[in-house]
Structure formats: structure tokens, C-alpha cells
Enzyme design. Structure first.
Site, short mmCIF file in Angstrom:
data_model
loop_
_atom_site.label_atom_id
_atom_site.label_comp_id
_atom_site.label_asym_id
_atom_site.label_seq_id
_atom_site.Cartn_x
_atom_site.Cartn_y
_atom_site.Cartn_z
N SER A 293 -2.63 13.22 1.21
CA SER A 293 -3.01 12.73 -0.12
C SER A 293 -2.78 13.85 -1.12
CB SER A 293 -4.48 12.29 -0.13
OG SER A 293 -4.60 11.12 0.62
N ALA B 7 -5.14 9.04 -8.75
CA ALA B 7 -5.51 10.45 -8.67
C ALA B 7 -6.97 10.52 -8.27
CB ALA B 7 -5.27 11.13 -10.02
N LYS C 31 -12.62 2.08 1.22
CA LYS C 31 -12.92 3.48 1.53
C LYS C 31 -14.22 3.65 2.31
CE LYS C 31 -10.54 5.42 -2.50
NZ LYS C 31 -9.56 6.28 -1.85
C1 LIG Z 1 -5.58 3.50 -5.31
C2 LIG Z 1 -5.09 4.06 -4.02
C3 LIG Z 1 -5.96 4.79 -3.22
C4 LIG Z 1 -5.52 5.32 -2.00
N1 LIG Z 1 -6.38 6.03 -1.24
C5 LIG Z 1 -5.97 6.51 -0.02
C6 LIG Z 1 -6.86 7.21 0.82
O1 LIG Z 1 -8.04 7.38 0.53
N2 LIG Z 1 -6.37 7.68 2.01
C7 LIG Z 1 -5.07 7.49 2.40
O2 LIG Z 1 -4.69 7.92 3.50
N3 LIG Z 1 -4.21 6.82 1.61
C8 LIG Z 1 -4.62 6.32 0.41
N4 LIG Z 1 -3.75 5.64 -0.37
C9 LIG Z 1 -2.33 5.49 0.07
C10 LIG Z 1 -2.10 4.16 0.77
O3 LIG Z 1 -2.86 4.05 1.95
C11 LIG Z 1 -0.60 4.00 1.11
O4 LIG Z 1 -0.24 5.01 2.03
C12 LIG Z 1 0.30 4.11 -0.10
O5 LIG Z 1 -0.27 3.46 -1.21
C13 LIG Z 1 1.68 3.53 0.18
O6 LIG Z 1 1.60 2.16 0.54
P1 LIG Z 1 1.86 0.96 -0.51
O7 LIG Z 1 3.18 1.22 -1.16
O8 LIG Z 1 1.82 -0.30 0.30
O9 LIG Z 1 0.77 1.04 -1.49
C14 LIG Z 1 -4.17 5.11 -1.59
C15 LIG Z 1 -3.30 4.37 -2.40
C16 LIG Z 1 -3.75 3.84 -3.60
C17 LIG Z 1 -2.78 3.05 -4.45
#
Ligand SMILES: Cc1cc2nc3c(=O)[nH]c(=O)nc-3n(C[C@H](O)[C@H](O)[C@H](O)COP(=O)(O)O)c2cc1C
Length: 351
Positions: A179, A115, A69
Site C-alpha cells: 500500500s 490515500a 476493512k
Molecule cells: C479505497 C481503497 C482502499 C483500499 N484499501 C486497501 C487495503 O486496506 N489493503 C490492501 O491490501 N489493498 C487496498 N486497496 C487495494 C485493492 O485491494 C486492490 O488491490 C486495488 O484497488 C486494485 O484492484 P481494483 O482495480 O479492482 O480496484 C484499496 C483500494 C481502494 C480503492
């Protein structure tokens, strides 16, 4: 049983609170990027390069937003094998995010629930972190969002401000309006609120033009996705990142990622690809439940471009990228393609 170093690390790490382990890993990665070598990561080769539109990644898989982040461990993730690193979500002012605990692992379904609510150091400190990092070999994405207490009326100016600050350093920027943990954020996925936001950002884009994407939720219906695609074309964006996490689950607050969203996320990507396919200026970055080379091939066959991973990296570590590279190399050999670019262009000819 043969265990790689990441499996050993994971066994220990999964005994502790997810956010504490995450923060400790980022801290360690920021102090000693070479630690990535412990996990025997992928050695990227020139033939893994992929160029789509104005963006070139040295491997087709990037790190999704939310992992680093505050842009603290870019070198670590680069050395881990990612072809691009998307930092953020960055907000104008530092904020602490929602009360803890706010990340939960669901190991039985290879998913993570979060969250968080954009905890981050704020734009100034993140800019400093980027300025003190050697970015010469890295494709950098900057994912920008609004502060929790920013009013609807002031939101467009805040995104425009962040675009202006990060465009000189980033290779691409992402407007995050998907988000689920910032109240009111997802309402910017409506045409009424998104148009003024895009107008404000595009004004800054005229002076510092950079590839710009919007990141969408997997919980949108077809009609709304069609509308977003039309806006992406109308405002000459570079395309759409699909998807963020879903709130359509029974685990309580926050968004769910990983295997749980594999199908719904792929469904959104398909709709978006169909909408954008005919426009050479538009591309789709796929994220959400992607965890193997077959997922990438399926996405490429529907017209998608680069992919990103978050959750699967937690569960499998850098070996995942190495495994994907091995499968890519197998296909290059099998179909006698010189490089990923050629494989990507001719993907429909492969099984
Ligand atoms: C713990 C956590 C924090 C995340 N924080 C952000 C964020 O700050 N901004 C964002 O655009 N997506 C955030 N995401 C979403 C991820 O970038 C991604 O779009 C989502 O997890 C789906 O991909 P995955 O199935 O490979 O995890 C977050 C996901 C997780 C699990």
C-alpha cells in the site's frame, strides 16, 4: 433504458462523498446482510467452485482488501456473490489513517484514488467481529499490515503477531507490503527487509500453517518481481497477490486503481505467473483493473488463479458478478465442461 437497482443506488450514491457513502453502505450491510437481495445478486452454484492449492472458493472472484476493512459486513458480501472475502488491512493497534478527504472517484476513467493509510479498528475489535460472524460458508482472507508509527525494526514482529492472531480464523492470510499510503511500507518489498519479516511470520506458521500470500505493488520492476517470486518459493508461501494500487499518476497523493491500472497490473501478473508457473505449490491471485470474464480468462491463460475485484464493484455492483457467472456458464455449455474447475484446467483450449 432498463436500470437495475444498483444503477439507481449508484446514481444517488455518486452525488455524495465517497468515504461517507462507503461507510454508510458497510453499516447498512452489517445490519442487514439480506439487503444484498435488493441488487438481485448471483446465486452461486456448486459448479462454480474452484480449488487451487489448499484454497477452495465457491466462485472464482473474491472481494479485494480494503473494502470491508473491519470485517463488519462479511455476510453481505457473501450474499452479493463473492467467492471469498479479504478483510483488512488489519493493524495491531487501532488507527485513524490519513486526514480526510482521502478517497476520490474518477468516474471518467472507472478508477478510484485513495490515500487512506490503513484506518481500521485494530486487531482486537476485528477479531471480535470475526468471532461473532458465521464464517461456515465463507472463504475468509485476512490482510495484515503495520501501524504507521511502528519502527522498521519492530515490523517483522508485528506481522508475526497478527499472523498468529488471525491464522486460526482465516482460510488464508496476506502480508500487505504494497500500500502506498503508509510511509516506509513499500520498502519491505526489498529483499533486505522482507527476509526477516518472512522469517518471523514463518516461525508462527510452523504452529498454525495457513496459506500465505504477499501482496505486491504494480510499480515494481521485473528484477524486483523476480526476486519476490524467488522468496515466495524459498519461504514456501502460497504465492503472490498482484496488484495493489499505483502511485504512477498525476492526480496527486495516494494510489490509483481500476481501469487506470488494468495494463500495468496485468503486466506485473504476467511476470509473476512466468516465474511461478513451474512450481505447483505457488499460485497467483489477480487483482487490479479486472472487470469482466475476458480479463479473468486472459489471466487464467497466463497461468493465474483466483481473481479479486474492488473498483469495478463500485462502478457495477453485484450485477458484475452475475454477468461474469453468465459468461462462465456460456463457456461451460459451449465447451461441454462440467464445472469451473474443468474450465480452468482446460482454459487454453477455449477461444
Ligand atoms: C479505497 C481503497 C482502499 C483500499 N484499501 C486497501 C487495503 O486496506 N489493503 C490492501 O491490501 N489493498 C487496498 N486497496 C487495494 C485493492 O485491494 C486492490 O488491490 C486495488 O484497488 C486494485 O484492484 P481494483 O482495480 O479492482 O480496484 C484499496 C483500494 C481502494 C480503492
Amino acid at each position: 433504458m432498463c436500470m437495475n437497482n444498483y444503477s439507481v443506488f449508484k446514481r444517488l450514491a455518486f452525488k455524495f462523498d465517497p468515504e461517507i457513502m462507503h461507510d454508510m453502505s458497510i453499516y447498512a450491510g452489517s445490519l442487514a446482510p439480506r439487503m444484498a437481495d435488493l441488487f438481485q445478486p448471483l446465486n452461486k452454484h456448486e459448479n462454480h467452485n474452484l480449488t487451487i492449492g489448499d484454497l477452495s472458493w465457491n466462485f472464482p472472484v473474491g472481494l479485494a482488501a480494503g473494502f470491508d476493512k473491519n470485517a463488519k459486513a462479511i455476510q453481505f458480501f457473501d450474499k452479493s456473490g463473492f467467492g471469498a472475502i479479504e478483510v483488512g488491512t488489519i493493524t495491531k493497534r487501532r488507527q485513524i489513517g490519513n486526514p480526510k478527504p482521502r478517497i476520490w472517484r474518477h468516474a471518467d476513467i472507472n478508477s478510484v484514488q485513495n490515500a487512506m493509510g490503513f484506518p481500521n479498528a485494530g486487531y482486537k475489535e476485528i477479531l471480535n467481529n470475526l468471532e461473532s460472524t458465521d464464517l461456515s460458508s465463507v472463504c475468509l482472507g485476512a490482510n495484515i499490515g503495520k501501524n504507521k508509527n511502528t519502527s522498521e525494526a519492530k515490523t517483522p514482529a508485528e506481522y508475526a503477531f497478527l499472523y498468529e492472531k488471525f491464522a486460526p480464523l482465516a482460510d488464508y492470510l496476506v502480508i500487505n507490503i504494497s500500500s502506498p499510503n503508509t510511509p516506509g511500507l513499500r520498502s519491505f518489498q526489498s529483499k533486505e527487509l522482507l527476509v526477516p519479516l518472512l522469517q518471523a511470520v514463518n516461525e508462527k506458521r510452523a504452529t498454525t500453517p495457513k496459506p500465505l500470500f504477499i501482496k505486491v505493488s504494480p510499480d515494481m520492476n521485473q528484477e524486483d518481481l523476480n526476486m519476490l517470486c524467488e522468496l515466495s518459493k524459498e519461504f514456501s508461501l502460497s504465492g503472490i497477490i498482484a496488484t495493489n494500487t499505483t502511485i504512477d499518476h498525476d492526480f496527486g497523493k495516494g494510489g490509483l486503481s481500476g481501469d487506470y491500472i488494468r495494463d500495468i497490473s496485468a503486466k506485473s501478473r504476467k511476470i509473476i505467473c512466468e516465474n511461478l508457473r513451474e512450481d505447483p505449490g505457488q499460485s497467483v491471485i489477480g487483482v487490479g483493473g479486472i472487470n469482466c470474464y475476458q480479463d479473468i480468462k486472459d489471466f487464467w491463460k497466463m497461468g493465474g488463479g483466483f481473481v479479486q475485484i474492488y473498483t469495478a464493484f463500485i462502478f457495477h455492483g453485484p450485477k458484475l458478478l452475475k454477468d461474469i457467472a453468465k459468461e462462465i456458464d456460456k463457456d461451460l455449455k459451449k465447451y461441454q465442461f462440467q464445472n469451473v474447475q474443468e474450465l480452468y484446467r482446460n482454459i487454453k483450449e477455449t477461444d
